[in-house]
Write a protein that holds these residues in place. Sequence first.
Motif, PDB file in Angstrom:
ATOM      1  N   PRO A 222       0.836  -1.212   0.000  1.00 53.24           N
ATOM      2  CA  PRO A 222       0.000   0.000   0.000  1.00 53.24           C
ATOM      3  C   PRO A 222       0.869   1.260   0.000  1.00 53.24           C
ATOM      4  O   PRO A 222       1.700   1.447   0.902  1.00 53.24           O
ATOM      5  N   TYR A 223       0.678   2.115  -0.990  1.00 47.41           N
ATOM      6  CA  TYR A 223       1.516   3.317  -1.082  1.00 47.41           C
ATOM      7  C   TYR A 223       1.281   4.258   0.089  1.00 47.41           C
ATOM      8  O   TYR A 223       2.175   5.045   0.438  1.00 47.41           O
ATOM      9  N   GLU A 224       0.130   4.171   0.739  1.00 53.00           N
ATOM     10  CA  GLU A 224      -0.107   5.050   1.888  1.00 53.00           C
ATOM     11  C   GLU A 224       0.871   4.776   3.030  1.00 53.00           C
ATOM     12  O   GLU A 224       0.991   5.592   3.960  1.00 53.00           O
ATOM     13  N   ASP A 225       1.606   3.674   2.945  1.00 50.42           N
ATOM     14  CA  ASP A 225       2.617   3.361   3.960  1.00 50.42           C
ATOM     15  C   ASP A 225       4.004   3.854   3.549  1.00 50.42           C
ATOM     16  O   ASP A 225       5.014   3.457   4.144  1.00 50.42           O
ATOM     17  N   HIS A 226       4.065   4.736   2.534  1.00 51.85           N
ATOM     18  CA  HIS A 226       5.376   5.088   1.980  1.00 51.85           C
ATOM     19  C   HIS A 226       6.278   5.810   2.976  1.00 51.85           C
ATOM     20  O   HIS A 226       7.492   5.641   2.960  1.00 51.85           O
ATOM     21  N   HIS A 227       5.704   6.618   3.879  1.00 58.17           N
ATOM     22  CA  HIS A 227       6.556   7.296   4.861  1.00 58.17           C
ATOM     23  C   HIS A 227       7.274   6.273   5.740  1.00 58.17           C
ATOM     24  O   HIS A 227       8.455   6.433   6.076  1.00 58.17           O
ATOM     25  N   PHE A 228       6.590   5.210   6.091  1.00 54.99           N
ATOM     26  CA  PHE A 228       7.175   4.158   6.915  1.00 54.99           C
ATOM     27  C   PHE A 228       8.332   3.479   6.194  1.00 54.99           C
ATOM     28  O   PHE A 228       9.448   3.368   6.742  1.00 54.99           O
ATOM     29  N   PHE A 229       8.110   3.013   4.955  1.00 56.09           N
ATOM     30  CA  PHE A 229       9.186   2.254   4.325  1.00 56.09           C
ATOM     31  C   PHE A 229      10.296   3.155   3.805  1.00 56.09           C
ATOM     32  O   PHE A 229      11.467   2.746   3.750  1.00 56.09           O
ATOM     33  N   GLN A 230       9.996   4.410   3.468  1.00 60.07           N
ATOM     34  CA  GLN A 230      11.059   5.319   3.056  1.00 60.07           C
ATOM     35  C   GLN A 230      11.974   5.678   4.228  1.00 60.07           C
ATOM     36  O   GLN A 230      13.194   5.745   4.089  1.00 60.07           O
ATOM     37  N   THR A 231      11.377   5.910   5.392  1.00 60.64           N
ATOM     38  CA  THR A 231      12.170   6.241   6.578  1.00 60.64           C
ATOM     39  C   THR A 231      13.095   5.095   6.962  1.00 60.64           C
ATOM     40  O   THR A 231      14.288   5.293   7.238  1.00 60.64           O
ATOM     41  N   ASN A 232      12.567   3.883   6.977  1.00 58.15           N
ATOM     42  CA  ASN A 232      13.401   2.733   7.316  1.00 58.15           C
ATOM     43  C   ASN A 232      14.468   2.473   6.257  1.00 58.15           C
ATOM     44  O   ASN A 232      15.590   2.087   6.585  1.00 58.15           O
ATOM     45  N   SER A 233      14.131   2.712   4.997  1.00 61.06           N
ATOM     46  CA  SER A 233      15.116   2.535   3.933  1.00 61.06           C
ATOM     47  C   SER A 233      16.285   3.495   4.099  1.00 61.06           C
ATOM     48  O   SER A 233      17.446   3.124   3.899  1.00 61.06           O
ATOM     49  N   ARG A 234      15.989   4.743   4.462  1.00 59.78           N
ATOM     50  CA  ARG A 234      17.059   5.718   4.671  1.00 59.78           C
ATOM     51  C   ARG A 234      18.010   5.273   5.787  1.00 59.78           C
ATOM     52  O   ARG A 234      19.222   5.474   5.697  1.00 59.78           O
ATOM     53  N   THR A 235      17.460   4.677   6.816  1.00 59.21           N
ATOM     54  CA  THR A 235      18.307   4.182   7.911  1.00 59.21           C
ATOM     55  C   THR A 235      19.183   3.029   7.441  1.00 59.21           C
ATOM     56  O   THR A 235      20.377   2.954   7.766  1.00 59.21           O
ATOM     57  N   ILE A 236      18.620   2.144   6.655  1.00 58.34           N
ATOM     58  CA  ILE A 236      19.364   0.968   6.196  1.00 58.34           C
ATOM     59  C   ILE A 236      20.564   1.370   5.348  1.00 58.34           C
ATOM     60  O   ILE A 236      21.638   0.769   5.451  1.00 58.34           O
ATOM     61  N   VAL A 237      20.418   2.383   4.489  1.00 67.87           N
ATOM     62  CA  VAL A 237      21.519   2.769   3.599  1.00 67.87           C
ATOM     63  C   VAL A 237      22.370   3.891   4.181  1.00 67.87           C
ATOM     64  O   VAL A 237      23.298   4.376   3.526  1.00 67.87           O
TER      65      VAL A 237
END
Length: 411
Positions: A169-184
């Motif tokens: 669900p794209y409405e969860d994009h803030h969640f997965f973008q934030t975690n992605s930034r931490t991972i990289v």
Amino acid sequence: MSTAPRADTAATGTPAFPDPRSSACPFGVSPEMRTLTDRGPVSRVTSWGGSTPWVVTSHTEQKTLLADPRLSAVFSHPGFPSPVDPEKAGRATADMSFVGMDDPEHSRLRRMVSGVFTVKRIEAMRPVVQKLTDDFIDTMLDGPRPVDLVQALALPIPSLVISELLGVPYEDHHFFQTNSRTIVSATAGAEARHTAHSDLAEYLDDLVGRKTSAPGDDLLSALAARITAGEITRREAAAMGVLLLLGGHETTANMISLGTLLLLEHPAQLATVRDTDDPKVVAAAVEELLRYLSIVHLGRRRTALEDIEIAGRTIRAGDGVILLGELANRDPRVFPDPDTLDITRDARPHLAFGAGTHHCVGQPLARMELQVIYPTLFRRIPTLRAAIEVEQVPFKYDAVIYGIHELPVTW
């Protein structure tokens, strides 16, 4: 993870690695990195924890080694060059799915998702990406100026596309973008990155569970069916989801913003991209941008499983190996005048997506998105310009996927 430079080690006389990209040349390779090339195609460096892995700088040797099954991608091997504590490396391998595996397990899992990323299937999505691009540009044109290109265009489009492919669900994009930034992030601690991985894996695990009982026409549903058939575990499916979700938006988003700024700095080549009606010209420009920018840092890292003779050196079993794509992509024996951006050159031999069995599974999608977005942006907004000087742009010196944190633009 740290990318802070280290002093040369007197005992070994080897240069330090990694060394951050220089703010004096934000689109190029730092002078310190250049010295690695001067030492030959294969040489030692001093790296994390005082280890002395081999660094491979030349294009020919990198392409050869990336196809060599005697090099292992498994993070937990002793000698694997990594900023992660060795005792946590096995956990990191599980986090990263088939990226941190060797064949046959790597190929077994990779085949389960590679069919989604065939050129034919991706090309069928081009009209969808074109409409998304036009819609986001419409919103930009109707809004205030300046606007951050990263948040207005570069990040949402690849996020939407990979969400649609996966069934996230794209409405969860803030969640997965934030975690992605931490991972990289190159500055986040190992525990913070593991927590981000775990949060994303738990999120994807829940989604896969829901797809099992209510499947859709998406990749996570296809993986859920494989779980039911006993072909993979739910944890493996969730890990693949994390890998594809992160890789499907983080790298492309950085290429969009960084490539846009680079073209703004080269107006004649920008005009060629903007004005051509030949898709081959645009495709060639994208390949040159991929070569020139080489946004994946810290190299493709491996461990030798057996002794390997290459370029007059012997890489012993157990030695760590770092293959630096940004140097291979500036190899003058393959790319004449490599420090010059030239969108008319044949840059297709570049190693921006790696090579061999571990080459990027999503590269057709990334190429297509870039081929749509660059020319559309410059045609729709022909007077587009950066609203700040290049020296003021917050480049991602603190990340292992290079890019731009924020790019204010106006017109």
